[in-house]
Design a protein around this motif. Structure first.
Motif, PDB file in Angstrom:
ATOM      1  N   ILE A  78       0.814  -1.227   0.000  1.00 21.97           N
ATOM      2  CA  ILE A  78       0.000   0.000   0.000  1.00 21.97           C
ATOM      3  C   ILE A  78       0.844   1.272   0.000  1.00 21.97           C
ATOM      4  CG2 ILE A  78      -2.077  -1.020   0.991  1.00 21.97           C
ATOM      5  CD1 ILE A  78      -1.143  -0.036   3.727  1.00 21.97           C
ATOM      6  N   ASP A  79       2.121   1.149  -0.302  1.00 23.65           N
ATOM      7  CA  ASP A  79       2.929   2.371  -0.394  1.00 23.65           C
ATOM      8  C   ASP A  79       3.390   2.568  -1.840  1.00 23.65           C
ATOM      9  OD1 ASP A  79       5.178   0.720  -0.788  1.00 23.65           O
ATOM     10  OD2 ASP A  79       5.728   0.766   1.324  1.00 23.65           O
ATOM     11  N   ASP A  80       4.252   3.552  -2.056  1.00 22.76           N
ATOM     12  CA  ASP A  80       4.663   3.887  -3.427  1.00 22.76           C
ATOM     13  C   ASP A  80       5.660   2.899  -4.036  1.00 22.76           C
ATOM     14  OD1 ASP A  80       6.763   4.647  -1.813  1.00 22.76           O
ATOM     15  OD2 ASP A  80       6.954   6.670  -2.643  1.00 22.76           O
ATOM     16  N   THR A  81       5.975   1.812  -3.342  1.00 22.49           N
ATOM     17  CA  THR A  81       6.869   0.789  -3.896  1.00 22.49           C
ATOM     18  C   THR A  81       6.094  -0.368  -4.539  1.00 22.49           C
ATOM     19  OG1 THR A  81       6.983  -0.481  -1.825  1.00 22.49           O
ATOM     20  CG2 THR A  81       8.614   1.307  -2.133  1.00 22.49           C
ATOM     21  N   LYS A  82       4.778  -0.267  -4.566  1.00 25.53           N
ATOM     22  CA  LYS A  82       3.938  -1.370  -5.049  1.00 25.53           C
ATOM     23  C   LYS A  82       4.326  -1.846  -6.448  1.00 25.53           C
ATOM     24  CE  LYS A  82      -0.835  -2.752  -5.862  1.00 25.53           C
ATOM     25  NZ  LYS A  82      -2.238  -2.452  -5.574  1.00 25.53           N
ATOM     26  N   GLU A  83       4.363  -0.937  -7.421  1.00 22.51           N
ATOM     27  CA  GLU A  83       4.662  -1.335  -8.806  1.00 22.51           C
ATOM     28  C   GLU A  83       6.053  -1.952  -8.921  1.00 22.51           C
ATOM     29  OE1 GLU A  83       2.800  -1.792 -11.554  1.00 22.51           O
ATOM     30  OE2 GLU A  83       1.203  -1.349 -10.133  1.00 22.51           O
ATOM     31  N   GLU A  84       7.015  -1.384  -8.231  1.00 26.48           N
ATOM     32  CA  GLU A  84       8.380  -1.916  -8.261  1.00 26.48           C
ATOM     33  C   GLU A  84       8.408  -3.332  -7.687  1.00 26.48           C
ATOM     34  OE1 GLU A  84      12.646  -1.108  -6.072  1.00 26.48           O
ATOM     35  OE2 GLU A  84      11.255   0.575  -6.284  1.00 26.48           O
ATOM     36  N   ARG A  85       7.698  -3.546  -6.591  1.00 23.97           N
ATOM     37  CA  ARG A  85       7.648  -4.880  -5.981  1.00 23.97           C
ATOM     38  C   ARG A  85       6.976  -5.888  -6.906  1.00 23.97           C
ATOM     39  NH1 ARG A  85       7.320  -4.809   0.333  1.00 23.97           N
ATOM     40  NH2 ARG A  85       8.339  -2.831   0.774  1.00 23.97           N
ATOM     41  N   ILE A  86       5.877  -5.476  -7.517  1.00 21.49           N
ATOM     42  CA  ILE A  86       5.178  -6.375  -8.448  1.00 21.49           C
ATOM     43  C   ILE A  86       6.109  -6.757  -9.601  1.00 21.49           C
ATOM     44  CG2 ILE A  86       3.326  -6.513 -10.173  1.00 21.49           C
ATOM     45  CD1 ILE A  86       1.582  -4.881  -8.199  1.00 21.49           C
TER      46      ILE A  86
END
Length: 188
Positions: A164-172
């Motif tokens: 739920i933070d701004d790292t979501k897309e990078e993690r995915i």
């Protein structure tokens, strides 16, 4: 057969309802991407037909594909990794006949590093020939997945999607990169 089966399963195309009085028994398709509709239609014309998409419990889709002989196979689509302009590819994680597969289609420019051993020499020659005439080249590749690997990957994928933070897309994208690798070349 596997090439056409990959095209008939790796897509977001929808089966069109036949108009009353339609003369053709062949299914027709619609979708957001005309290219994707054309690929599924080409598979149908080659004898491997996407015939149905079923919604199963838990929001999972099942794709039914009929082959040359008329035999219908069901592919449970566990995950659909959508195409976007950055990735230049899409994948489906499917389960069929006790096996699981990552089936990926994408631009030749992004697919070669994902394929175990790179492109075969004949494919490299074909890509060069097609590109010289201005044609875009779509590469189809697949990988059989070990059950333990898939189970771990699915858990990591769900965790990344739940970020739920701004790292979501990078993690995915990091998780997706783990499954879209070591692919076997299927065709162009």
């Amino acid at each position: 057969l596997w090439f056409w089966t990959c095209l008939a399963t790796c897509h977001e195309v929808v089966l069109e309802v036949k108009a009353e009085g339609s003369q053709s028994d062949l299914p027709t398709y619609t979708g957001m991407s005309p290219d994707e509709v054309a690929l599924v239609t080409a598979a149908r014309d080659a004898g491997v037909t996407f015939v149905k998409r079923n919604r199963l419990q838990g929001g999972i889709n099942e794709v039914e594909v009929k082959d040359f002989s008329g035999r219908v196979s069901k592919f449970e689509v566990a995950v659909l990794l959508q195409f976007n302009s950055d990735r230049k590819r899409m994948s489906v994680i499917v389960k069929h006949g006790g096996s699981a597969w990552c089936i990926t289609k994408g631009a030749d420019s992004v697919m070669e590093p994902l394929i175990s051993g790179g492109f075969p020499e004949a494919a490299k020659q074909d890509i060069l020939k097609f590109s010289k005439t201005g044609l875009r080249v779509l590469v189809i590749a697949a990988r059989k997945l070990d059950k333990c690997f898939l189970d771990d990957w699915l858990m990591d994928y769900q965790k990344a999607r739940g970020t739920i933070d701004d790292t979501k897309e990078e993690r995915i994208q990091k998780v997706v990169a783990r499954i879209e690798m070591s692919l076997d070349f299927v065709g162009l």
